[in-house]
Design a protein around this motif. Structure first.
Motif, short mmCIF file in Angstrom:
data_model
loop_
_atom_site.label_atom_id
_atom_site.label_comp_id
_atom_site.label_asym_id
_atom_site.label_seq_id
_atom_site.Cartn_x
_atom_site.Cartn_y
_atom_site.Cartn_z
N UNK A 167 25.76 47.12 33.07
CA UNK A 167 24.76 47.21 34.14
C UNK A 167 24.50 45.84 34.78
N UNK A 168 24.41 44.78 33.97
CA UNK A 168 24.16 43.46 34.52
C UNK A 168 25.28 42.99 35.44
N UNK A 169 26.52 42.98 34.97
CA UNK A 169 27.62 42.57 35.85
C UNK A 169 27.77 43.45 37.08
N UNK A 170 27.52 44.76 36.96
CA UNK A 170 27.60 45.63 38.13
C UNK A 170 26.52 45.26 39.14
N UNK A 171 25.29 45.04 38.65
CA UNK A 171 24.20 44.66 39.55
C UNK A 171 24.55 43.40 40.32
N UNK A 172 25.14 42.44 39.63
CA UNK A 172 25.54 41.20 40.29
C UNK A 172 26.57 41.47 41.38
N UNK A 173 27.56 42.31 41.08
CA UNK A 173 28.59 42.62 42.06
C UNK A 173 28.03 43.40 43.24
N UNK A 174 26.93 44.10 43.03
CA UNK A 174 26.30 44.86 44.12
C UNK A 174 25.33 44.00 44.93
N UNK A 175 25.17 42.74 44.55
CA UNK A 175 24.38 41.82 45.36
C UNK A 175 23.10 41.31 44.75
N UNK A 176 22.78 41.69 43.50
CA UNK A 176 21.55 41.20 42.88
C UNK A 176 21.52 39.68 42.85
N UNK A 177 20.32 39.12 43.08
CA UNK A 177 20.20 37.67 43.09
C UNK A 177 19.91 37.08 41.72
N UNK A 178 19.26 37.85 40.85
CA UNK A 178 18.93 37.38 39.51
C UNK A 178 18.98 38.60 38.58
N UNK A 179 19.62 38.43 37.42
CA UNK A 179 19.78 39.53 36.48
C UNK A 179 19.25 39.08 35.12
N UNK A 180 18.31 39.85 34.59
CA UNK A 180 17.67 39.56 33.31
C UNK A 180 17.94 40.71 32.36
N UNK A 181 18.26 40.39 31.13
CA UNK A 181 18.52 41.43 30.14
C UNK A 181 17.58 41.30 28.96
N UNK A 182 17.57 42.34 28.13
CA UNK A 182 16.82 42.25 26.87
C UNK A 182 17.73 42.66 25.73
N UNK A 183 17.47 42.09 24.56
CA UNK A 183 18.21 42.44 23.35
C UNK A 183 17.37 42.02 22.16
N UNK A 302 39.43 48.38 40.20
CA UNK A 302 39.65 47.24 41.09
C UNK A 302 38.98 45.98 40.55
N UNK A 303 37.77 46.12 40.01
CA UNK A 303 37.06 44.96 39.46
C UNK A 303 37.75 44.44 38.20
N UNK A 304 38.25 45.36 37.36
CA UNK A 304 38.96 44.93 36.16
C UNK A 304 40.21 44.13 36.53
N UNK A 305 40.97 44.64 37.49
CA UNK A 305 42.23 43.99 37.85
C UNK A 305 42.00 42.63 38.52
N UNK A 306 40.88 42.49 39.21
CA UNK A 306 40.60 41.22 39.88
C UNK A 306 39.95 40.21 38.94
N UNK A 307 39.52 40.69 37.77
CA UNK A 307 38.82 39.82 36.83
C UNK A 307 37.34 39.68 37.12
N UNK A 308 36.82 40.48 38.07
CA UNK A 308 35.41 40.38 38.43
C UNK A 308 34.50 40.95 37.34
N UNK A 309 35.07 41.77 36.48
CA UNK A 309 34.28 42.44 35.44
C UNK A 309 35.19 42.68 34.24
N UNK A 310 34.59 42.89 33.09
CA UNK A 310 35.34 43.25 31.89
C UNK A 310 34.78 44.53 31.31
N UNK A 311 35.34 44.96 30.20
CA UNK A 311 34.82 46.12 29.47
C UNK A 311 34.39 45.65 28.09
N UNK A 312 33.13 45.24 27.93
CA UNK A 312 32.68 44.76 26.63
C UNK A 312 32.68 45.90 25.61
N UNK A 313 33.45 45.74 24.56
CA UNK A 313 33.46 46.77 23.53
C UNK A 313 33.95 46.19 22.21
#
Length: 342
Positions: A167-183, A302-313
């Motif tokens: 969700x965080x990386x997707x939000x960034x790719x969609x234009x979010x200016x700041x992304x905060x997570x919790x864990x 497309x994002x995986x192939x460009x390196x813009x995103x990964x699949x954390x697992x």
């Protein structure tokens, strides 16, 4: 059926209904005769399957409104899987050697109705395991409910889970200016920042969630992708800007509580604040947005192939370790999606 196939397939079954959270002791590995496909069926050798939190609800039996059946003692577990067809009746549109995804994981060989198999296109996603990603939920929530806009401040609860880690990386790719997570783990918090590009992390158990969120987002948040509910949903509402859009995709605070059966997550929120801030609060279900899956798969590839995103697992090797993997998932011991590799 080919003589090269085994005569027995192993599968994981629920042996007893747990009081509280399930552990590996509530499951057993059983050998069953290898089935032969009939009309409209195929036999799939599973290569990977997903361990997902929803199993806790199915085992707990509180499935009202859930589009999946409860699991009772003696039942074989199930869930998203990817595998190769090893037997198919004459005339089947699916052929031996085809790679497909389906929902009959937790077994080495699965007898699956052909209509319930989705061909895996190697030209779309570079790794078949990526078809087990739960990123479509994050993508659908961010595009259909929250509708992320350029510069938005986005808060993702449970950011190290299967949905949150995308969700965080997707939000960034969609234009979010700041992304905060919790864990809940410092080591996960470090990975969220260093590997997934989160700007800040709210650490559960390290003080007030509301205070930490106020520090991370002093001007408030525009979007919430919530997989947890509970205290974190309350804190997010306190930090909401005018017109904030909240997409609720999970309720792990209740689902993973030993005091509940997996199908409820009560939380007290300030309805007055929802009104005066004009906050939209909507639950996301993939069934309500059937167009999302194909759109997501195309963009993910497309994002995986460009390196813009990964699949954390996290990959867990071997069917015999699958019950332990579920126990560890419930205990929060893994980062990203949890996949059993056969």
């Amino acid at each position: 059926m080919s003589a090269t196939l085994p005569t027995v397939s192993r599968e994981v079954r629920l042996t007893s209904a747990p009081e509280g959270l399930p552990t590996r002791d509530h499951f057993t590995l059983v050998g069953t005769p290898l089935p032969e496909p009939g009309a409209g069926q195929v036999l799939v050798r599973n290569r990977h399957f997903l361990v997902f939190p929803g199993l806790r609800t199915l085992i707990g039996g509180e499935v009202d409104g859930v589009p999946l059946p409860a699991l009772r003692p003696g039942d074989t577990l199930f869930g998203p899987a990817v595998g190769e067809i090893v037997a198919a009746p004459a005339g089947s549109a699916l052929r031996v050697g085809d790679v497909v995804s389906h929902l009959r994981g937790w077994r080495e060989y699965a007898l699956v109705p052909a209509a319930e198999c989705a061909p895996v296109d190697g030209g779309t996603l570079p790794d078949p395991v990526a078809y087990l990603s739960q990123g479509s939920t994050a993508y659908g929530a961010l595009t259909r409910l929250a509708e992320v806009r350029a510069g938005d401040v986005v808060f993702v609860t449970g950011a190290a889970g299967a949905v949150g880690s995308l969700a965080g990386p997707i939000a960034r790719l969609l234009g979010a200016g700041r992304v905060i997570g919790s864990t809940g783990s410092p080591w996960k918090a470090e990975r969220l920042v260093s590997e997934l590009g989160y700007d800040a992390v709210v650490l559960r158990g390290a003080g007030s969630v509301a205070d930490q969120l106020a520090e991370a987002a002093p001007d408030g948040i525009d979007v919430l992708v919530d997989t947890v509910a509970g205290e974190q949903l309350v804190a997010a509402l306190g930090a909401a800007r005018q017109g904030a859009r909240f997409a609720l995709v999970g309720a792990l605070s209740g689902q993973m509580s030993a005091r509940r059966a997996g199908g409820s997550a009560p939380v007290e929120i300030d309805a007055f604040r929802v009104v005066v801030k004009g906050v939209s609060l909507r639950g996301y279900s993939g069934a309500d947005h059937p167009d999302v899956e194909q759109e997501w798969t195309g963009r993910f590839g497309a994002w995986l192939r460009s390196g813009a995103i990964g699949f954390p697992h996290t990959r867990i090797a071997g069917m015999d370790r699958a019950p332990q993997a579920l126990e560890e998932l419930i205990g929060g011991r893994h980062f990203g999606a949890v996949v059993v590799e056969l």
